[in-house]
Enzyme design. Structure first.
Site, PDB file in Angstrom:
ATOM      1  N   ASP A  46       0.744  -1.276   0.137  1.00  0.00           N
ATOM      2  CA  ASP A  46       0.257   0.129   0.202  1.00  0.00           C
ATOM      3  C   ASP A  46       1.038   1.683   0.020  1.00  0.00           C
ATOM      4  O   ASP A  46       1.712   1.334   0.762  1.00  0.00           O
ATOM      5  CB  ASP A  46      -0.617  -0.144   1.156  1.00  0.00           C
ATOM      6  CG  ASP A  46      -1.875   0.868   1.716  1.00  0.00           C
ATOM      7  OD1 ASP A  46      -2.968   1.101   0.473  1.00  0.00           O
ATOM      8  OD2 ASP A  46      -1.351   2.282   1.591  1.00  0.00           O
ATOM      9  N   TYR A  51       2.972  10.069   0.691  1.00  0.00           N
ATOM     10  CA  TYR A  51       4.086   9.847   1.050  1.00  0.00           C
ATOM     11  C   TYR A  51       5.714  10.455   0.265  1.00  0.00           C
ATOM     12  O   TYR A  51       5.436   9.364  -0.374  1.00  0.00           O
ATOM     13  CB  TYR A  51       4.328   8.127   1.299  1.00  0.00           C
ATOM     14  CG  TYR A  51       2.850   7.692   1.613  1.00  0.00           C
ATOM     15  CD1 TYR A  51       2.087   8.774   2.841  1.00  0.00           C
ATOM     16  CD2 TYR A  51       2.109   6.285   1.890  1.00  0.00           C
ATOM     17  CE1 TYR A  51       0.804   7.657   3.576  1.00  0.00           C
ATOM     18  CE2 TYR A  51       1.692   5.801   2.081  1.00  0.00           C
ATOM     19  CZ  TYR A  51       0.807   6.625   2.915  1.00  0.00           C
ATOM     20  OH  TYR A  51       0.105   5.989   3.775  1.00  0.00           O
ATOM     21  N   LYS A  77      -3.587   5.888  -3.306  1.00  0.00           N
ATOM     22  CA  LYS A  77      -4.622   6.350  -3.046  1.00  0.00           C
ATOM     23  C   LYS A  77      -4.576   8.233  -3.978  1.00  0.00           C
ATOM     24  O   LYS A  77      -3.529   8.410  -4.728  1.00  0.00           O
ATOM     25  CB  LYS A  77      -4.270   7.052  -1.623  1.00  0.00           C
ATOM     26  CG  LYS A  77      -3.817   5.873  -0.637  1.00  0.00           C
ATOM     27  CD  LYS A  77      -4.112   6.119   0.184  1.00  0.00           C
ATOM     28  CE  LYS A  77      -3.731   4.695   1.688  1.00  0.00           C
ATOM     29  NZ  LYS A  77      -2.609   4.674   1.139  1.00  0.00           N
ATOM     30  N   GLY A 234      -1.178   2.050  10.339  1.00  0.00           N
ATOM     31  CA  GLY A 234      -0.723   2.291  12.070  1.00  0.00           C
ATOM     32  C   GLY A 234      -1.235   1.282  13.191  1.00  0.00           C
ATOM     33  O   GLY A 234      -1.993   1.940  13.704  1.00  0.00           O
ATOM     34  N   SER A 238       1.438   4.442  15.317  1.00  0.00           N
ATOM     35  CA  SER A 238       2.775   5.542  14.657  1.00  0.00           C
ATOM     36  C   SER A 238       3.931   4.864  15.680  1.00  0.00           C
ATOM     37  O   SER A 238       4.787   6.073  15.840  1.00  0.00           O
ATOM     38  CB  SER A 238       2.127   6.949  14.940  1.00  0.00           C
ATOM     39  OG  SER A 238       1.109   8.045  14.672  1.00  0.00           O
ATOM     40  N   GLY A 239       3.918   3.766  15.947  1.00  0.00           N
ATOM     41  CA  GLY A 239       5.020   3.186  16.502  1.00  0.00           C
ATOM     42  C   GLY A 239       5.490   3.435  17.933  1.00  0.00           C
ATOM     43  O   GLY A 239       6.518   2.456  18.377  1.00  0.00           O
ATOM     44  N   ILE A 240       4.223   3.897  18.620  1.00  0.00           N
ATOM     45  CA  ILE A 240       4.390   3.491  20.095  1.00  0.00           C
ATOM     46  C   ILE A 240       4.068   2.358  21.397  1.00  0.00           C
ATOM     47  O   ILE A 240       5.004   1.639  21.311  1.00  0.00           O
ATOM     48  CB  ILE A 240       4.056   4.578  21.051  1.00  0.00           C
ATOM     49  CG1 ILE A 240       3.342   4.445  22.509  1.00  0.00           C
ATOM     50  CG2 ILE A 240       1.842   4.157  20.517  1.00  0.00           C
ATOM     51  CD1 ILE A 240       5.391   5.078  22.992  1.00  0.00           C
ATOM     52  N   LEU A 241       3.289   1.200  20.106  1.00  0.00           N
ATOM     53  CA  LEU A 241       3.096   0.520  20.626  1.00  0.00           C
ATOM     54  C   LEU A 241       4.555  -0.783  20.007  1.00  0.00           C
ATOM     55  O   LEU A 241       4.418  -2.084  20.052  1.00  0.00           O
ATOM     56  CB  LEU A 241       1.938  -1.195  19.953  1.00  0.00           C
ATOM     57  CG  LEU A 241       0.474  -0.079  20.451  1.00  0.00           C
ATOM     58  CD1 LEU A 241      -0.552  -0.632  19.420  1.00  0.00           C
ATOM     59  CD2 LEU A 241       0.599  -0.262  21.814  1.00  0.00           C
ATOM     60  N   ALA A 242       5.556  -0.190  19.207  1.00  0.00           N
ATOM     61  CA  ALA A 242       6.124  -1.197  18.539  1.00  0.00           C
ATOM     62  C   ALA A 242       8.001  -0.652  18.546  1.00  0.00           C
ATOM     63  O   ALA A 242       8.848  -0.643  18.200  1.00  0.00           O
ATOM     64  CB  ALA A 242       6.392  -0.607  16.995  1.00  0.00           C
TER      65      ALA A 242
END
Length: 336
Positions: A46, A51, A77, A234, A238-242
């Site tokens: 995707d 981007y 998109k 996501g 946005s990255g906080i869970l990784a």
């Protein structure tokens, strides 16, 4: 057509990081990551003109140019047209304004009309180096628009992008279309229309371990009733869970950091990686067709695939539920 019948795998590759999101990513790092994704079996990609002002599409095209077109599924998109003209002033991308400051300097026109949709698709095909697209998402209709203004933009998309994409679907030029947004309201409105009807939607950041209650109240019941599928963008918020520091494209606030700490604590008690918890949660809803984490390092791709196949004990999900960290409305893996 149902997204389940189109998408090649339950996990795809989100290319926003390839557009130099948050930092300037070296070309060799991008190439190695994309090759790692392909070599490890990823076949759904995707992307979007936004981007890096076309940079992610160009970089992805470099990988896909050497692959048989029938071997992968590709979505991009519409809603932003990338011009050859270089942006002379400051770029206004709202909450996403600083995300791609290291991308290309090309001017970006925000427009969801029929003409802009046609031009956007032409530009994407050229940058990607392909002759067709599988899925096209109408991007960020409600992004940064307040009051009635977002409804005006939705109407522009309804009479423009929606109808063009419906025609292209009928002609067999694309296989499906939908909305690619990080708000639930435009999808709910689209699903309430008599015509034209989307095949699915890409919901970014709104069906994750950290943010899912709003989607569960209205959107997902509507989608399930109508047989409309969801791609979860996501999944790591946005990255906080990784292991990152960002949430909603900004530095995570204290309350989110604390929530992540509590989830990690329970995960550690049950021998579960938080990446696995995030992916399995997002995929557990019957509307979910796929999840598309992004990466800029080959090792991250391997981590994502390992997380997807990780065995998670039912007791972990029950502990999350009992701690109030997931909504009682959320379907959990294994019926936990």
């Amino acid at each position: 057509m149902s997204l389940d019948k189109i998408l090649a795998t339950r996990i795809g590759f989100g290319t926003a990081p390839m557009g130099n999101m948050f930092r300037a990513v070296p070309d060799e790092e991008v190439e190695a990551t994309l090759e790692a994704a392909w070599d490890q079996g990823i076949r759904f990609y995707d992307t979007a003109p936004l981007y890096g002002a076309g940079l992610a599409e160009i970089r992805l095209g470099g990988l896909l140019s050497g692959k048989p077109r029938e071997d992968f599924v590709l979505s991009t998109k519409v809603g932003r047209v990338i011009l050859d003209e270089v942006e002379s002033g400051s770029r206004d991308l709202g909450e996403k304004g600083s995300l791609f400051e290291h991308g290309r300097p090309n001017k970006i026109v925000h427009e969801w009309t029929a003409d802009a949709t046609e031009r956007s698709i032409e530009g994407s095909l050229e940058r990607l180096g392909v002759d067709r697209l599988d899925v096209v998402w109408v991007h960020d209709i409600a992004q940064d628009f307040h009051g009635d203004l977002w409804l005006n933009k939705f109407e522009e998309a309804r009479t423009g992008a929606f109808r063009v994409l419906s025609r292209l679907r009928e002609e067999g030029v694309i296989r499906a279309w939908g909305l690619g947004v990080n708000r639930t309201e435009p999808i709910e409105l689209a699903l309430a229309l008599d015509e034209p009807q989307p095949d699915g939607f890409l919901l970014a950041g709104r069906y994750t371990l950290l943010d899912h209650e709003h989607a569960l109240k209205r959107l997902l019941p509507m989608a399930e009733e109508q047989g409309v599928g969801m791609v979860v963008g996501g999944p790591y918020s946005s990255g906080i869970l990784a292991g990152g520091k960002h949430f909603e494209y900004q530095d995570a606030p204290p309350e989110i950091i604390e929530r992540v700490r509590r989830i990690k604590q329970i995960a550690e008690q049950h021998g579960v990686s938080i990446k696995a918890a995030a992916l399995h949660f997002s995929l557990a809803h019957p509307v979910s067709a796929a999840v598309i984490p992004g990466a800029t390092k080959p090792s991250r791709v391997a981590e994502d695939l390992a997380a997807l196949h990780e065995e998670i004990p039912t007791d972990f999900w029950r502990a999350l539920r009992e701690s109030g960290l997931v909504s009682p409305l959320a379907p959990l893996p294994d019926g936990a």
